[in-house]
Design a protein around this motif. Structure first.
Motif, PDB file in Angstrom:
ATOM      1  N   GLY A 112       0.804  -1.267  -0.044  1.00 53.20           N
ATOM      2  CA  GLY A 112      -0.008   0.190  -0.046  1.00 53.20           C
ATOM      3  C   GLY A 112       0.856   1.115  -0.034  1.00 53.20           C
ATOM      4  N   ILE A 113       2.182   1.373  -0.162  1.00 54.28           N
ATOM      5  CA  ILE A 113       2.886   2.306  -0.250  1.00 54.28           C
ATOM      6  C   ILE A 113       3.093   2.932  -1.662  1.00 54.28           C
ATOM      7  CG2 ILE A 113       5.420   2.955   0.266  1.00 54.28           C
ATOM      8  CD1 ILE A 113       5.533   0.939   2.283  1.00 54.28           C
ATOM      9  N   ARG A 114       3.092   4.160  -1.554  1.00 52.09           N
ATOM     10  CA  ARG A 114       3.180   4.838  -2.856  1.00 52.09           C
ATOM     11  C   ARG A 114       4.607   4.993  -3.018  1.00 52.09           C
ATOM     12  NH1 ARG A 114       2.625  10.131  -4.851  1.00 52.09           N
ATOM     13  NH2 ARG A 114       1.874  10.356  -7.197  1.00 52.09           N
ATOM     14  N   ARG A 115       5.129   4.431  -4.168  1.00 46.45           N
ATOM     15  CA  ARG A 115       6.699   4.345  -4.395  1.00 46.45           C
ATOM     16  C   ARG A 115       6.910   4.411  -5.874  1.00 46.45           C
ATOM     17  NH1 ARG A 115       7.158  -1.176  -1.464  1.00 46.45           N
ATOM     18  NH2 ARG A 115       8.707   0.147  -0.215  1.00 46.45           N
ATOM     19  N   ARG A 116       8.283   4.119  -6.220  1.00 47.57           N
ATOM     20  CA  ARG A 116       8.484   4.184  -7.615  1.00 47.57           C
ATOM     21  C   ARG A 116       8.629   2.600  -7.915  1.00 47.57           C
ATOM     22  NH1 ARG A 116       8.764   8.467 -11.332  1.00 47.57           N
ATOM     23  NH2 ARG A 116       9.938   9.520  -9.515  1.00 47.57           N
ATOM     24  N   HIS A 117       7.967   2.159  -9.075  1.00 42.24           N
ATOM     25  CA  HIS A 117       8.124   0.975  -9.376  1.00 42.24           C
ATOM     26  C   HIS A 117       8.784   0.852 -10.788  1.00 42.24           C
ATOM     27  CE1 HIS A 117       6.901  -3.115  -8.868  1.00 42.24           C
ATOM     28  NE2 HIS A 117       6.463  -3.330 -10.083  1.00 42.24           N
ATOM     29  N   HIS A 118       9.065  -0.262 -11.316  1.00 44.03           N
ATOM     30  CA  HIS A 118       9.812  -0.456 -12.701  1.00 44.03           C
ATOM     31  C   HIS A 118       8.906  -0.262 -13.736  1.00 44.03           C
ATOM     32  CE1 HIS A 118       8.145  -4.517 -13.131  1.00 44.03           C
ATOM     33  NE2 HIS A 118       8.721  -5.035 -11.875  1.00 44.03           N
ATOM     34  N   VAL A 119       9.058  -0.092 -14.819  1.00 46.40           N
ATOM     35  CA  VAL A 119       8.315   0.142 -15.949  1.00 46.40           C
ATOM     36  C   VAL A 119       7.336  -1.083 -16.087  1.00 46.40           C
ATOM     37  CG1 VAL A 119       9.579   1.926 -17.266  1.00 46.40           C
ATOM     38  CG2 VAL A 119       9.890  -0.491 -17.612  1.00 46.40           C
ATOM     39  N   HIS A 120       6.089  -0.733 -16.680  1.00 47.99           N
ATOM     40  CA  HIS A 120       5.312  -1.773 -16.561  1.00 47.99           C
ATOM     41  C   HIS A 120       5.589  -2.562 -18.155  1.00 47.99           C
ATOM     42  CE1 HIS A 120       1.416  -4.363 -16.772  1.00 47.99           C
ATOM     43  NE2 HIS A 120       1.471  -3.898 -15.601  1.00 47.99           N
ATOM     44  N   VAL A 121       5.413  -3.866 -18.021  1.00 50.59           N
ATOM     45  CA  VAL A 121       5.645  -4.791 -19.050  1.00 50.59           C
ATOM     46  C   VAL A 121       4.777  -4.554 -20.307  1.00 50.59           C
ATOM     47  CG1 VAL A 121       6.873  -6.546 -17.750  1.00 50.59           C
ATOM     48  CG2 VAL A 121       4.376  -6.842 -18.078  1.00 50.59           C
ATOM     49  N   VAL A 122       3.632  -4.133 -19.980  1.00 50.60           N
ATOM     50  CA  VAL A 122       2.631  -3.760 -21.374  1.00 50.60           C
ATOM     51  C   VAL A 122       2.989  -2.730 -22.075  1.00 50.60           C
ATOM     52  CG1 VAL A 122       0.310  -3.397 -21.787  1.00 50.60           C
ATOM     53  CG2 VAL A 122       0.585  -4.582 -19.892  1.00 50.60           C
ATOM     54  N   SER A 123       3.816  -1.975 -21.683  1.00 42.15           N
ATOM     55  CA  SER A 123       4.289  -0.730 -22.660  1.00 42.15           C
ATOM     56  C   SER A 123       5.188  -1.552 -23.824  1.00 42.15           C
ATOM     57  CB  SER A 123       4.796   0.218 -22.041  1.00 42.15           C
ATOM     58  OG  SER A 123       5.979  -0.093 -21.190  1.00 42.15           O
ATOM     59  N   LEU A 124       5.865  -2.337 -23.406  1.00 47.64           N
ATOM     60  CA  LEU A 124       6.778  -2.718 -24.319  1.00 47.64           C
ATOM     61  C   LEU A 124       6.368  -3.817 -25.144  1.00 47.64           C
ATOM     62  CD1 LEU A 124       9.824  -2.978 -25.463  1.00 47.64           C
ATOM     63  CD2 LEU A 124      10.358  -4.943 -23.696  1.00 47.64           C
ATOM     64  N   GLN A 125       5.556  -4.745 -24.672  1.00 45.31           N
ATOM     65  CA  GLN A 125       4.916  -5.604 -25.379  1.00 45.31           C
ATOM     66  C   GLN A 125       3.919  -4.994 -26.567  1.00 45.31           C
ATOM     67  OE1 GLN A 125       2.684  -7.688 -21.954  1.00 45.31           O
ATOM     68  NE2 GLN A 125       3.939  -8.966 -22.020  1.00 45.31           N
ATOM     69  N   ARG A 126       3.350  -3.970 -26.171  1.00 44.42           N
ATOM     70  CA  ARG A 126       2.332  -3.301 -27.301  1.00 44.42           C
ATOM     71  C   ARG A 126       3.554  -2.417 -28.263  1.00 44.42           C
ATOM     72  NH1 ARG A 126      -1.620  -0.049 -23.053  1.00 44.42           N
ATOM     73  NH2 ARG A 126      -3.095  -1.861 -22.784  1.00 44.42           N
ATOM     74  N   ALA A 127       4.759  -2.049 -27.893  1.00 39.91           N
ATOM     75  CA  ALA A 127       5.590  -1.299 -28.642  1.00 39.91           C
ATOM     76  C   ALA A 127       6.131  -2.615 -29.985  1.00 39.91           C
ATOM     77  CB  ALA A 127       6.691  -0.718 -27.821  1.00 39.91           C
ATOM     78  N   ILE A 128       6.686  -3.464 -29.227  1.00 41.19           N
ATOM     79  CA  ILE A 128       7.115  -4.537 -30.210  1.00 41.19           C
ATOM     80  C   ILE A 128       6.183  -5.176 -31.050  1.00 41.19           C
ATOM     81  CG2 ILE A 128       8.228  -6.805 -30.198  1.00 41.19           C
ATOM     82  CD1 ILE A 128       9.798  -6.332 -27.758  1.00 41.19           C
ATOM     83  N   ARG A 129       4.967  -5.233 -30.609  1.00 37.22           N
ATOM     84  CA  ARG A 129       4.079  -5.837 -31.507  1.00 37.22           C
ATOM     85  C   ARG A 129       3.592  -4.508 -32.766  1.00 37.22           C
ATOM     86  NH1 ARG A 129       0.971  -7.772 -27.031  1.00 37.22           N
ATOM     87  NH2 ARG A 129      -0.506  -5.926 -27.041  1.00 37.22           N
TER      88      ARG A 129
END
Length: 330
Positions: free
Chosen positions: A246-263
């Protein structure tokens, strides 16, 4: 004889069954993806049998659910086995019910499919259609053989520019391994990390909580989560709420963005093959074998437990059609 277990639906004071499942998975340090997937399958199993408690069900109900998935939902064998694994975890680890039928259930036999592999020109065309961080991550996937989540979860401390290697922590199966860091990638990656360092320093200046830490390291080393070494190589541009803490913090980039970009890049490059981020891993392995590297070396770089898994890439060592020369060519 089985040990009686509390019915989690009996009283409001008892924890909900799915909450108990989540708690049990977290004590075993299973990933959030595994937790989400298993909880989904257990919920679907209970709803399929009209909210009947799993402890009151057995082999017929499990087999009926798996048959429903295969026949009515037409899921793949791997998806069916994933559902079975979730149910096995429920009965063994949560309800502590040891029943003979659990061991006797037959897993669906997966279809033997050859991996989709891009040629070197196709890889180049694909990456040319990408830009920014997505292009860098795509080059890293192809140049190192990492899985997409391994790339996204990469920490600064695990990139060794002097030794030209990357240490992958807690890969598939929870094992660490080392893979190659391509020399051609180093200048671009160093430039990217300069921007990443600025983001890290901004977070520290704004007193943003540190990044997520594996297992109990956050308690053992309280200041590590805010250190540069533990920061993400590919941090998300915005802060988000950690679904577990429940902590608001910096996560890594989401995998979906790269998946869409490669398609999209594959379509723009005119590549008819179904290209995904994992296709770049397949291409990494295949091109190494084509270059003469031995199967054991490729196995270690990929992190395969069994060399038989790596052997699937040897199909490319022959010419098309398993090396047969068509009579039309004679």
């Amino acid at each position: 004889m089985t040990t009686p277990q509390p019915n989690y639906y009996d009283t409001p004071t008892q924890p909900r069954l799915l909450d108990v499942v989540r708690a049990r998975m977290r004590t075993q340090h299973l990933s959030l993806n595994t937790e989400t997937t298993y909880v989904q399958w257990i919920r679907r199993f209970i709803l399929f049998h009209h909210k009947k408690h799993p402890r009151d069900m057995g082999s017929p109900e499990v087999e009926a659910f798996l048959t429903h998935l295969a026949v009515d939902r037409k899921v793949s064998s791997s998806t069916q086995n994933q559902a079975l694994s979730a149910l096995l975890f429920l009965y063994r680890e949560v309800l502590a019910v040891q029943l003979p039928w659990l061991e006797n259930l037959t897993r669906a036999k997966p279809r033997e499919r050859l991996p989709v592999v891009l040629s070197k020109p196709e890889v180049n065309r694909l990456i040319e259609q990408l830009s920014g961080v997505n292009a860098l991550m795509a080059r890293m996937l192809y140049g190192t053989g990492m899985r997409i989540l391994e790339c996204h979860r990469l920490r600064i401390k695990d990139v060794d520019f002097d030794r030209h290697e990357i240490t992958i922590r807690s890969g598939k199966g929870g094992k660490d391994r080392v893979t190659v860091l391509p020399s051609s990638l180093i200048p671009e990656l160093k430039s990217h990390l300069l921007t990443t360092r600025k983001l890290h320093d901004e977070d520290r200046g704004k007193k943003v909580p540190g990044v997520e830490m594996p297992d109990a390291l956050e308690k053992k080393y309280p200041s590590a989560s805010t250190s540069w070494g533990w920061f993400w190589v590919f941090p998300a541009p915005d802060l988000s709420v950690d679904p577990r803490s429940g902590i608001r913090r910096r996560h890594h980039v989401h995998v979906v963005s790269l998946q869409r970009a490669i398609r999209q890049a594959a379509r723009q490059a005119g590549i008819a093959k179904p290209a995904t981020p994992h296709t770049l891993r397949h291409s990494f392995a295949t091109h190494l074998l084509q270059s003469g590297y031995d199967i054991r070396t490729v196995q270690e770089l990929l992190g395969h437990k069994d060399v038989a898994t790596t052997m699937i890439y040897t199909h490319v060592l022959n010419r098309g059609g398993r090396g047969v020369v068509s009579p039309l060519d004679n």
